[in-house]
Design an enzyme around this catalytic site. Sequence first.
Site, PDB file in Angstrom:
ATOM      1  N   SER A 258       0.827  -1.192   0.000  1.00 34.78           N
ATOM      2  CA  SER A 258       0.000   0.000   0.000  1.00 34.78           C
ATOM      3  C   SER A 258       0.868   1.252   0.000  1.00 34.78           C
ATOM      4  CB  SER A 258      -0.984  -0.057   1.169  1.00 34.78           C
ATOM      5  OG  SER A 258      -2.119   0.737   0.922  1.00 34.78           O
TER       6      SER A 258
ATOM      7  N   ASP B 115      -8.986  -5.321  -5.755  1.00 33.38           N
ATOM      8  CA  ASP B 115      -8.602  -4.298  -4.783  1.00 33.38           C
ATOM      9  C   ASP B 115      -9.385  -3.018  -5.085  1.00 33.38           C
ATOM     10  OD1 ASP B 115      -7.361  -2.442  -3.122  1.00 33.38           O
ATOM     11  OD2 ASP B 115      -5.342  -3.233  -3.483  1.00 33.38           O
TER      12      ASP B 115
ATOM     13  N   HIS C 193      -7.484  -5.858  -1.011  1.00 28.34           N
ATOM     14  CA  HIS C 193      -6.261  -5.190  -0.562  1.00 28.34           C
ATOM     15  C   HIS C 193      -5.556  -6.075   0.465  1.00 28.34           C
ATOM     16  CE1 HIS C 193      -4.010  -1.457  -0.618  1.00 28.34           C
ATOM     17  NE2 HIS C 193      -4.039  -1.346   0.700  1.00 28.34           N
TER      18      HIS C 193
END
Length: 653
Positions: A198, A304, A335
């Site tokens: 991320s 995601d 995610h």
Amino acid sequence: MPNRTRTTIWRTLATAATAALLATFLAPTTAQSAPRESRPVHSFENAVREAVWVDTGLDGDGDGRHDRVAVDIVRPREPAAQGRKVPVIMDASPYYSCCGRGNESQKKTYDADGHVVGMPLFYDNYFVPRGYAVVGVDLAGTNRSDGCVDVGGRSDVLSAKAVVDWLNGRATAYTTRTGTTRAKATWSNGRTGMIGKSWDGTVANGVAATGVKGLRTIVPISAISSWYDYYFQQGAPLYDSGPDWLSDYVDSPDARAKCAAVQQRLVDGAPRTGDWTPLWTERDYVKDARKVRASVFAVHGTQDLNVRMKHLGQWWDALAKNGVERKLWLSQTGHVDPFDFRRAEWVETLHRWFDHELLGYDNGIDREPMADIERHPDQWVTSAVWPPRGTATATLRPAHGPQAGAGTLGLRKGRGTETFTDDPRRGESDWAAAIDTPTADKAGFVTGPLTRDLRLAGSSKVTVTATPTTTTAHLSAVLVDLGPDTIRDYAAGGEGVTTRTDRDCWGASTTGDSACYLRTAADTADVEHTVVSRGWADLGTHASAHHGRPLTPGRAYTLTLDLAATDHVVPAGHRLALIVAGTDKDLIDPPSTRPTLTLDLSRTEARVPLVGGTAAFARATAGSPSAAPRVAEHLDGVTGVPRSAGRVPEGGR
């Protein structure tokens, strides 16, 4: 960087690594052959644990002093004692104190002297005994670092780049945050690999895009490639806040007290109009892909809805255009870190990747298939290159069907119009569930049941010509696989995985740093449709993707929407659908009005990357009715969108 240059680098590394590490990693009987795998021969218990503060050369917090970023280091003691230097695995993160890292939200812990005791994730436990140093960098403005968080801008990127420079002898570090005693990385050979999920992986992308020397590889997991595309897509707002909110979310208390000016610049530079500004140019790493020297091992979930697949697609294509050595994993998850959806294979593959890229070992990973793709939960296939050879764009066209409001999708240009009204209460799951039922909130177009499998691989584009009834309008376009399947439930809380109560261990442990983690398992759902690709836009950006303008009601506008990359097989017997609608509930924000839009079918089309191209589509739809009559029904899919589709590119699962 062209692959031939990477090969030269590898040969140089291989020669040096073989000479330096032969005694440690090889038994006498195998001394004639080069090592192929680093072994856990060093003590994790006795590893050196230390902290330094690297001078970034910036003064983000405006206190008149250069900002220093905190760097926590865990490295094997034995190589330094033997006069040998080691490579570095580095994770630069804003999450080490505010929010935690990984599925269990781990934070850094320290002893009374300020030395790191517990480093989040398994990297130090596993790789330090194998001869790597593991470095955890607090981004500027977070945890024990000076400066301010600027959400992907110069402070984020250059504070991490400064650490790579220090590891290569080009920057200055100190033993304390405010002191004058310098620290040198005499134990480092300079070869650095960055990894992170991320925001962490985003920083890796940004640092690689500076072209910094010494950064040999990056492993970005669910990472952003352009921050504009995290907050907007073609003018359509994806969240109800901007980067100022995110900066405040991760700022340390010290930064929060000093960084009001930075916060205001984030507000001023990111207007909620969706217009492109210099702030977004600074945070666009795709434009600088030509500078990337490092190899890239990218990982992303095709579902995601936080850091969406558009980020992977545009970064991957830009790297390919510039000859960067690449590897790819695509999962069915949202995610989620690969440690939590394919743990054993991930640790093994990452180990081999770092051994090859940082130690120069000829272990063959560079000659294996480029891409691993999860086709069904825990069922993986490989692709020699990605997108696969033979992939070509097919232009699919919507047309009227025998039933009003439910059109067809084929190769022939349609005629006439279809009309829908934006309903912010409904989204892609609602549209797909009612694909065979005329509804006022969408225009749907469907093939007949396929007679052969059809594989989509890459990024699609949908061009629409639409006439609005109001001065503002948002558009959504989605591609849907219509048919029964068992998929990872990416809309559930775990985004396709569930966390168990038992643990397994990956590396060595100490009292303060366990290598044992909660196991996970696939969380699945039985569905009758699967959304495989999505894209959104503000119709006001029809003339420029960077700037919107008010619409004239009754006037037709032509706009091309970029759909996210995917790799998905629509099996024989299923149907492929294109849906065009307004606000996609919970995924984009609605416009200020509720327009009705009329699509000109003769000027609307989807350009879809298919393995085999147009010929494959023609074969798969041959003998199938142009629009198979169906009884009106509700086709179940996943329910809603996951929590992480919110406004934080989170470092947890």
